[in-house]
Design a protein around this motif. Structure first.
Motif, PDB file in Angstrom:
ATOM      1  N   GLN A   1      -5.587  -3.938  -3.478  1.00 51.77           N
ATOM      2  CA  GLN A   1      -6.694  -3.982  -2.521  1.00 51.77           C
ATOM      3  C   GLN A   1      -7.464  -5.297  -2.644  1.00 51.77           C
ATOM      4  O   GLN A   1      -7.881  -5.873  -1.641  1.00 51.77           O
TER       5      GLN A   1
ATOM      6  N   GLN B   1       0.828  -1.203   0.000  1.00 44.80           N
ATOM      7  CA  GLN B   1       0.000   0.000   0.000  1.00 44.80           C
ATOM      8  C   GLN B   1       0.867   1.260   0.000  1.00 44.80           C
ATOM      9  O   GLN B   1       0.552   2.235  -0.684  1.00 44.80           O
TER      10      GLN B   1
ATOM     11  N   ARG C   1      -5.382  -7.843  -1.011  1.00 47.08           N
ATOM     12  CA  ARG C   1      -5.459  -7.667   0.446  1.00 47.08           C
ATOM     13  C   ARG C   1      -6.754  -8.267   0.987  1.00 47.08           C
ATOM     14  O   ARG C   1      -6.740  -8.977   2.003  1.00 47.08           O
ATOM     15  N   LYS C   2      -7.862  -8.014   0.299  1.00 49.68           N
ATOM     16  CA  LYS C   2      -9.148  -8.575   0.747  1.00 49.68           C
ATOM     17  C   LYS C   2      -9.103 -10.096   0.730  1.00 49.68           C
ATOM     18  O   LYS C   2      -9.605 -10.749   1.641  1.00 49.68           O
TER      19      LYS C   2
ATOM     20  N   GLU D   1      -6.022  -0.974  -7.121  1.00 52.65           N
ATOM     21  CA  GLU D   1      -7.217  -1.827  -7.076  1.00 52.65           C
ATOM     22  C   GLU D   1      -6.823  -3.299  -6.943  1.00 52.65           C
ATOM     23  O   GLU D   1      -7.421  -4.047  -6.165  1.00 52.65           O
TER      24      GLU D   1
END
Length: 131
Positions: free
Chosen positions: A64, A35, A67-68, A61
């Motif tokens: 992220q 990040q 990461r999710k 994106e």
């Protein structure tokens, strides 16, 4: 033996839970680094051409999304570890209860045996006196 095996399983489940927490910390550190890099890329892109900005946004994106997915995987691993720990803890509790019951039964049998031995000694004594 069962109690020992269950205690070993409990130790292993606790180790797995600790390993999962360690893995989570590593993954969170990696995500934070990514990040940070993406924030830098995004800042640089805003200074340069529009295409670079779009590429950085796309990378952000993707990061992220990754990461999710990591967070979901971690959550699932923690849940599974907690469930395994719960099962082993329950088995350990049951084994401890059975051990206590067996110990109580042994004590009662020893008491009963002592009573029978005392009664047998009285009968032998009375038998000897009556002769």
């Amino acid at each position: 033996e069962d109690l020992s095996a269950l205690q070993k399983q409990l130790g292993e489940a606790q180790k797995k839970l600790a390993d999962t927490a360690s893995q989570r910390d590593k993954l969170q550190k990696e995500v934070s680094g990514v990040q940070g890099e993406l924030s830098t890329l995004k800042a640089n892109a805003s200074k340069s051409q529009d295409e670079k900005a779009k590429a950085a946004a796309k990378q952000l994106e993707e990061a992220q999304g990754a990461r999710k997915k990591l967070e979901a995987d971690l959550s699932a691993a923690q849940k599974k570890g907690a469930e395994e720990l719960g099962v082993v803890t329950k088995q350990l509790t049951e084994a401890q209860k059975k051990g206590a019951e067996a110990s109580s039964l042994r004590d009662q049998l020893q008491k009963d045996l002592k009573g029978v031995q005392d009664e047998l000694a009285k009968v032998k004594l009375n038998s000897t006196k009556s002769r």
